[in-house]
Enzyme design. Structure first.
Site, PDB file in Angstrom:
ATOM      1  N   LYS A 173     -56.540  25.052   7.212  1.00 41.49           N
ATOM      2  CA  LYS A 173     -57.136  24.787   5.898  1.00 41.49           C
ATOM      3  C   LYS A 173     -56.077  24.051   5.086  1.00 41.49           C
ATOM      4  O   LYS A 173     -55.169  24.649   4.513  1.00 41.49           O
ATOM      5  CB  LYS A 173     -57.520  26.103   5.219  1.00 41.49           C
ATOM      6  CG  LYS A 173     -58.673  26.007   4.226  1.00 41.49           C
ATOM      7  CD  LYS A 173     -58.471  25.029   3.100  1.00 41.49           C
ATOM      8  CE  LYS A 173     -57.600  25.560   2.008  1.00 41.49           C
ATOM      9  NZ  LYS A 173     -57.338  24.562   0.934  1.00 41.49           N
ATOM     10  N   CYS A 282     -40.200  22.604  -1.514  1.00 42.72           N
ATOM     11  CA  CYS A 282     -39.856  24.030  -1.631  1.00 42.72           C
ATOM     12  C   CYS A 282     -38.352  24.219  -1.559  1.00 42.72           C
ATOM     13  O   CYS A 282     -37.801  25.089  -2.211  1.00 42.72           O
ATOM     14  CB  CYS A 282     -40.571  24.825  -0.558  1.00 42.72           C
ATOM     15  SG  CYS A 282     -40.343  24.141   1.065  1.00 42.72           S
ATOM     16  N   GLU A 381     -39.186  28.268 -10.333  1.00 38.29           N
ATOM     17  CA  GLU A 381     -39.438  27.038  -9.577  1.00 38.29           C
ATOM     18  C   GLU A 381     -40.309  26.116 -10.425  1.00 38.29           C
ATOM     19  O   GLU A 381     -41.433  26.463 -10.779  1.00 38.29           O
ATOM     20  CB  GLU A 381     -40.148  27.367  -8.272  1.00 38.29           C
ATOM     21  CG  GLU A 381     -40.361  26.134  -7.429  1.00 38.29           C
ATOM     22  CD  GLU A 381     -41.040  26.446  -6.122  1.00 38.29           C
ATOM     23  OE1 GLU A 381     -42.095  27.101  -6.141  1.00 38.29           O
ATOM     24  OE2 GLU A 381     -40.532  26.019  -5.080  1.00 38.29           O
TER      25      GLU A 381
HETATM   26  P1  NAD Z   1     -50.802  26.926  -3.565  1.00 39.63           P
HETATM   27  O1  NAD Z   1     -50.302  28.270  -3.251  1.00 39.63           O
HETATM   28  O2  NAD Z   1     -51.585  26.724  -4.794  1.00 39.63           O
HETATM   29  O3  NAD Z   1     -51.717  26.365  -2.379  1.00 39.63           O
HETATM   30  C1  NAD Z   1     -51.286  26.375  -1.050  1.00 39.63           C
HETATM   31  C2  NAD Z   1     -52.494  26.437  -0.156  1.00 39.63           C
HETATM   32  O4  NAD Z   1     -53.152  27.684  -0.386  1.00 39.63           O
HETATM   33  C3  NAD Z   1     -53.545  25.345  -0.418  1.00 39.63           C
HETATM   34  O5  NAD Z   1     -54.122  24.951   0.815  1.00 39.63           O
HETATM   35  C4  NAD Z   1     -54.586  26.078  -1.253  1.00 39.63           C
HETATM   36  O6  NAD Z   1     -55.877  25.543  -1.129  1.00 39.63           O
HETATM   37  C5  NAD Z   1     -54.518  27.464  -0.644  1.00 39.63           C
HETATM   38  N1  NAD Z   1     -55.012  28.522  -1.544  1.00 39.63           N
HETATM   39  C6  NAD Z   1     -55.033  28.532  -2.903  1.00 39.63           C
HETATM   40  N2  NAD Z   1     -55.593  29.673  -3.352  1.00 39.63           N
HETATM   41  C7  NAD Z   1     -55.921  30.407  -2.262  1.00 39.63           C
HETATM   42  C8  NAD Z   1     -56.516  31.682  -2.066  1.00 39.63           C
HETATM   43  N3  NAD Z   1     -56.901  32.441  -3.108  1.00 39.63           N
HETATM   44  N4  NAD Z   1     -56.699  32.135  -0.805  1.00 39.63           N
HETATM   45  C9  NAD Z   1     -56.300  31.394   0.253  1.00 39.63           C
HETATM   46  N5  NAD Z   1     -55.747  30.167   0.141  1.00 39.63           N
HETATM   47  C10 NAD Z   1     -55.548  29.681  -1.107  1.00 39.63           C
HETATM   48  O7  NAD Z   1     -49.510  26.026  -3.494  1.00 39.63           O
HETATM   49  P2  NAD Z   1     -49.415  24.464  -3.749  1.00 39.63           P
HETATM   50  O8  NAD Z   1     -49.567  24.279  -5.206  1.00 39.63           O
HETATM   51  O9  NAD Z   1     -50.321  23.726  -2.867  1.00 39.63           O
HETATM   52  O10 NAD Z   1     -47.912  24.169  -3.264  1.00 39.63           O
HETATM   53  C11 NAD Z   1     -46.836  24.407  -4.086  1.00 39.63           C
HETATM   54  C12 NAD Z   1     -46.134  25.692  -3.721  1.00 39.63           C
HETATM   55  O11 NAD Z   1     -45.895  25.782  -2.331  1.00 39.63           O
HETATM   56  C13 NAD Z   1     -44.758  25.778  -4.352  1.00 39.63           C
HETATM   57  O12 NAD Z   1     -44.539  27.073  -4.873  1.00 39.63           O
HETATM   58  C14 NAD Z   1     -43.812  25.501  -3.196  1.00 39.63           C
HETATM   59  O13 NAD Z   1     -42.527  25.978  -3.328  1.00 39.63           O
HETATM   60  C15 NAD Z   1     -44.536  26.095  -2.053  1.00 39.63           C
HETATM   61  N6  NAD Z   1     -44.125  25.474  -0.794  1.00 39.63           N
HETATM   62  C16 NAD Z   1     -43.316  26.171   0.050  1.00 39.63           C
HETATM   63  C17 NAD Z   1     -42.873  25.606   1.236  1.00 39.63           C
HETATM   64  C18 NAD Z   1     -41.986  26.379   2.179  1.00 39.63           C
HETATM   65  O14 NAD Z   1     -41.863  26.011   3.321  1.00 39.63           O
HETATM   66  N7  NAD Z   1     -41.330  27.435   1.760  1.00 39.63           N
HETATM   67  C19 NAD Z   1     -43.262  24.322   1.566  1.00 39.63           C
HETATM   68  C20 NAD Z   1     -44.088  23.628   0.687  1.00 39.63           C
HETATM   69  C21 NAD Z   1     -44.520  24.230  -0.490  1.00 39.63           C
END
Ligand code: NAD
Length: 479
Positions: A173, A282, A381
């Site tokens: 997803k 991240c 962050e």
């Molecule tokens: P997000 O948590 O909003 O979304 C991530 C994914 O989760 C998306 O596919 C989204 O559709 C899905 N999602 C959202 N709500 C959900 C729910 N209730 N149930 C299941 N899935 C759901 O994050 P983002 O805004 O897309 O990305 C930014 C964040 O991700 C930042 O905090 C960043 O640090 C983190 N990040 C971490 C890494 C790592 O490897 N540690 C890498 C990239 C991004």
């Protein structure tokens, strides 16, 4: 690739809702495509397709053959690298050269994991007389992968590459904000010889398709990359059916620069660590902790480097592209405004080029200096191009500052003192430590993951294969 469709069981399939979601180009804020709005029924179809091939053709494919298929997949990705990079740059707004690097990394992940398929083995264990005991590593079965928008290709590569190599069938997803490249990649997987159902992609909102994937009882393991708050929700949903979860969350990663450091080598890496992908990384090095003995000259060099930064649309390939969407743009701007209002000194800001389209989500990179350790921009962050500089007086204070957030993803140490390098490498609380470098160019081979609010579990490298398998112990009593 078909518009506004999922990729399930080897076919392009229309969403059962019949609805789609607009795809917006972050460089101009205009709609340029549509994706399918997936729901629980679409997720269920994908999980069933994955289960069928896991118990059928994919489950019966030898490790060596899996490796050959993944290697062909890697070659196809490399051959289409430019097309994938252009799609990714348009979808995410990142500069074209960064999207090209992401496409190359995706090919490299599949190359690495192709070679690892037939090298994942168990052990024999000494036990009582008359027994032979062995462990075998087996795939979980059907794995779910929830991917964010910042590095869709890289995060897909590290997670799905390892999961397929270990023999799992996958349901992915991607983020509603950036998934076009992954839909294109799915069809390359089929061309490489993945059986139908081994790789399924269902697009849609997190609260709909994402939550349905996390709570689906047919999912045996969830790999989630995203924000800490959603990581908690996904863990709670997966706990309803006791599926293990790997969480890759955010960071507030420090780089510590001592007075004896090679500043010429450090400066470009300090800059790249916060400017890459407009800080939406991240592992961004969003804090720089500087020995007071060199604080003023290093801040001056950082100031000049920030002044020179240029921000514009992805195709201009400048230092920074736009942020991903209006919400993220507003969030980052708010952090900058609040810090200024709190009297934190804004030492320098880059510039948005005059021909950047008006509707784009552009944020000028900002350098804040003399930032108190407890201030929000030193603790939270931001996920934007904002660097917080703080001085320290000695090693103990540097360590306390570096470890003084709830995160623990990556840390950098710049010093020529070998004992100090090792001391800090052992005492810093983070999943990856870099000494006199930062990020090691992505390092497909290097295990990656965090502690604390940065998550748990490891992806990348060989370590990821352990996470995508479950260990079985077989005890044979033969007398
Ligand atoms: P997000 O948590 O909003 O979304 C991530 C994914 O989760 C998306 O596919 C989204 O559709 C899905 N999602 C959202 N709500 C959900 C729910 N209730 N149930 C299941 N899935 C759901 O994050 P983002 O805004 O897309 O990305 C930014 C964040 O991700 C930042 O905090 C960043 O640090 C983190 N990040 C971490 C890494 C790592 O490897 N540690 C890498 C990239 C991004």
């Amino acid at each position: 690739m078909e518009d506004a469709q999922h990729f399930v069981a080897g076919n392009w399939t229309a969403p059962s809702s019949g609805e789609s979601i607009d795809v917006i180009d972050p460089s101009d804020g205009q709609v340029f495509s549509q994706i399918a709005r997936g729901n629980a029924a679409d997720i269920d179809s994908a999980v069933r397709a994955a289960r069928a091939t896991y118990e059928g053709p994919w489950g019966h494919t030898s490790a060596a053959e899996r490796g050959r298929i993944l290697f062909r997949f890697s070659m196809l990705i490399a051959a289409r690298g430019e097309e994938l990079a252009r799609l990714e740059a348009r979808d995410t707004g990142k500069p074209l050269r960064e999207a090209r690097a992401d496409a190359a990394a995706l090919a490299r992940y599949f190359e690495f994991y192709a070679g690892a398929c037939d090298k994942l083995h168990g052990e024999t264990l000494p036990y009582q007389a008359g027994y032979t005991v062995m462990t075998v590593r087996e795939p979980h079965g059907v794995t779910g992968h929830i991917v964010p928008w910042n590095y869709p290709m890289q995060i897909f590569g590290r997670s799905v590459g390892a999961a397929l190599a270990a023999g799992n069938a996958c349901v992915v997803k991607p983020s509603e904000d950036a998934c076009l490249s992954l839909l294109r990649v799915a069809s390359l997987g089929a061309e490489a010889g993945l059986p139908a159902g081994a790789l399924n992609i269902v697009t849609g909102y997190g609260t709909e398709a994402g939550a349905a994937l996390a709570r689906h009882p047919g999912i045996d393991h969830i790999s989630f990359t995203g924000s800490p708050s959603v990581g908690t929700l996904v863990t709670q949903l997966a706990a309803e059916h006791h599926a293990p979860v790997t969480l890759e969350l955010g960071g507030k990663s420090p780089q510590i620069v001592f007075a004896d450091a090679d500043l010429d080598a450090a400066l470009p890496m300090l800059m790249a660590a916060i400017v890459q992908n407009a800080g939406q990384t991240c592992s961004a090095g969003s804090r720089v902790l500087i020995d007071r003995a060199i604080y003023t000259p290093l801040v001056e060099r950082l100031r000049a480097a920030f002044d020179a930064l240029r921000v514009g649309p992805s195709e201009l390939d400048l230092d920074c592209g736009p942020l991903i969407n209006a919400k993220q743009h507003g969030r980052v701007a708010q952090y900058v405004d609040n810090a200024r209002r709190d009297g934190i000194r804004l030492a320098a800001q880059g510039q948005i080029v005059p021909d950047a389209p008006r509707g784009g989500f552009y944020q000028a990179p900002a350098l804040f200096v003399d930032v108190p350790a407890e201030h929000r921009i030193a603790q939270e962050e931001i996920f934007g191009p904002v660097l917080a500089a703080t001085p320290f007086d000695d090693e103990a204070q540097a360590l306390a500052l570096a470890n003084g957030t709830r995160y623990g993803l990556v840390a950098g140490v710049w010093t020529r003192d070998g004992a100090r390098q090792l001391r800090l490498a052992r005492r810093l609380r983070a999943g990856q430590i870099f000494v006199n470098n930062y990020g090691a160019g992505g390092g497909v081979e290097l295990p990656f993951g965090g502690t604390g609010q940065s998550g748990h579990g490891r992806e990348k490298g060989f370590e990821a294969l352990y996470g995508f398998t479950t260990l079985k112990t077989i005890a044979i009593r033969h007398g």
